[in-house]
Design an enzyme around this catalytic site. Sequence first.
Site, mmCIF file in Angstrom:
data_model
loop_
_atom_site.group_PDB
_atom_site.id
_atom_site.type_symbol
_atom_site.label_atom_id
_atom_site.label_comp_id
_atom_site.label_asym_id
_atom_site.label_seq_id
_atom_site.Cartn_x
_atom_site.Cartn_y
_atom_site.Cartn_z
ATOM 1 N N GLN A 83 1.120 -1.471 0.125
ATOM 2 C CA GLN A 83 -0.383 0.301 -0.028
ATOM 3 C C GLN A 83 0.967 1.182 0.254
ATOM 4 O O GLN A 83 0.936 1.759 1.286
ATOM 5 C CB GLN A 83 -0.866 -0.394 1.274
ATOM 6 N N PHE A 84 1.076 1.638 -0.798
ATOM 7 C CA PHE A 84 2.578 2.468 -1.493
ATOM 8 C C PHE A 84 1.893 4.149 -0.761
ATOM 9 O O PHE A 84 1.793 5.313 -0.022
ATOM 10 C CB PHE A 84 2.605 3.063 -3.224
ATOM 11 N N THR A 85 0.703 4.147 -0.902
ATOM 12 C CA THR A 85 -0.315 5.527 -0.179
ATOM 13 C C THR A 85 -0.599 5.860 1.186
ATOM 14 O O THR A 85 -0.914 7.209 1.988
ATOM 15 C CB THR A 85 -1.887 5.099 -0.701
#
Length: 150
Positions: A83-85
């Site tokens: 989850q890069f966010t």
Amino acid sequence: MRAVVQRVNGASVVVGAGDPSAERGGETVGEIKGEGLCVLVGVTHDDTPEKAAKLARKLWGLRILEGERSCSDTGAPLLVVSQFTLYGDARKGRRPTWHAAAPGPVAEPLVDEVCARLRELGARVETGRFGAAMEVSLTNDGPFTVLLDV
């Protein structure tokens, strides 16, 4: 590395659900049933395999399951999703920036390393698909959610 850890009573990841050409409304690529942890993992630029190993040990021993037990105590599975966010920054303006998130070629091997280290510890690990548009479904038990930074 940063992780959002949720105690769940079942969780799954589907890819391709929004794609009209996908068969059967998408493909389930990872699923856990019953008690376990759903872990969203974000990677930043200075993360290392050592940090991935530390995160894996922390997740395996984290005593947040029923009765203050851990996955290592119960054998409960983990669903790990990149989850890069988690490294998004929305302090200024209305649109987040992603400068702190590591690019895919850096992040993917480190998320894989977390999973590999968990498996070495004896965990059953399910995953999402790196870089894919994923739909994560879960039943948060409690609700119980914690943030980990290593």
